[in-house]
Design a protein around this motif. Structure first.
Motif: not given
Length: 184
Positions: A52, A55, A84, A89, A97, A100, A136, A139, A141
């Motif tokens: 984590q 990231i 995650f 997350a 996240l 990102r 994605c 979260t 993203m």
């Protein structure tokens, strides 16, 4: 903007494509951190807090792997499941996240013509990767275009593999590092 590339190949030393991609990326350490999961966690025991923090230290993530039974190798799935986490997350306070960018770099054994409605495998790589796209979205993203190299089972030439490594670095620089956002 630095990119974390999570390389997940169960036999990286025997890989011609993923091994070459990782080696090329390492030449660009100012842009990319290469993190090999099977080398880091040969016992499969993932240090969630470490992952984590890794990231959090990067703006972008690229998951690099060979297509493995129409998904990722098992350690990458385990990594996603364990790293995650709720409240990190996703969830009401899980925002680490969010915003990102996530890219996928996938080597495939079959030819490109094998994939799609007229191929032996009636799904495109975009359809096969829907679980990553859904992750994605869930979260927060941004999902990027997928970098692919087809034909690994058909003995790509050294020149073809070398060109794919050069193209992969361009993908990192032009797509991932740019402000481009592509959502699922």
């Amino acid at each position: 903007m630095k990119t974390l590339v999570i390389v997940t190949h169960p036999n990286i030393e025997t890989s011609r494509i993923n091994k070459r991609w990782a080696a090329e990326l390492r030449k660009h350490s100012e842009l990319v951190t290469v993190h090999e999961l099977y080398s880091t966690y040969p016992d499969g025991k993932i240090d969630v807090e470490r992952e984590q923090k890794l990231i959090e230290a990067h703006d972008n993530i690229v998951l690099q792997f060979p297509l493995y039974w129409y998904s990722s190798p098992p350690l990458l799935k385990q990594w996603l499941d364990e790293v995650f986490t709720y409240s990190w997350a996703y969830g009401s306070t899980g925002d680490k996240l969010r915003n990102r960018k996530l890219g996928l770099a996938i080597s495939l054994g079959g030819k490109e013509s094998d994939f799609g409605k007229d191929g032996d495998i009636p799904f495109t790589i975009n359809e096969i990767t829907i679980p990553f796209q859904a992750t994605c979205r869930y979260t927060g993203m941004n999902f990027l275009p997928i970098f692919t190299v087809y034909g690994a089972e058909y003995h790509l030439t050294d020149e073809q593999i070398e060109q794919s490594a050069i193209d992969y670095v361009k993908y990192i620089v032009e797509i991932v590092q740019s402000g481009e956002k592509v959502t699922a």
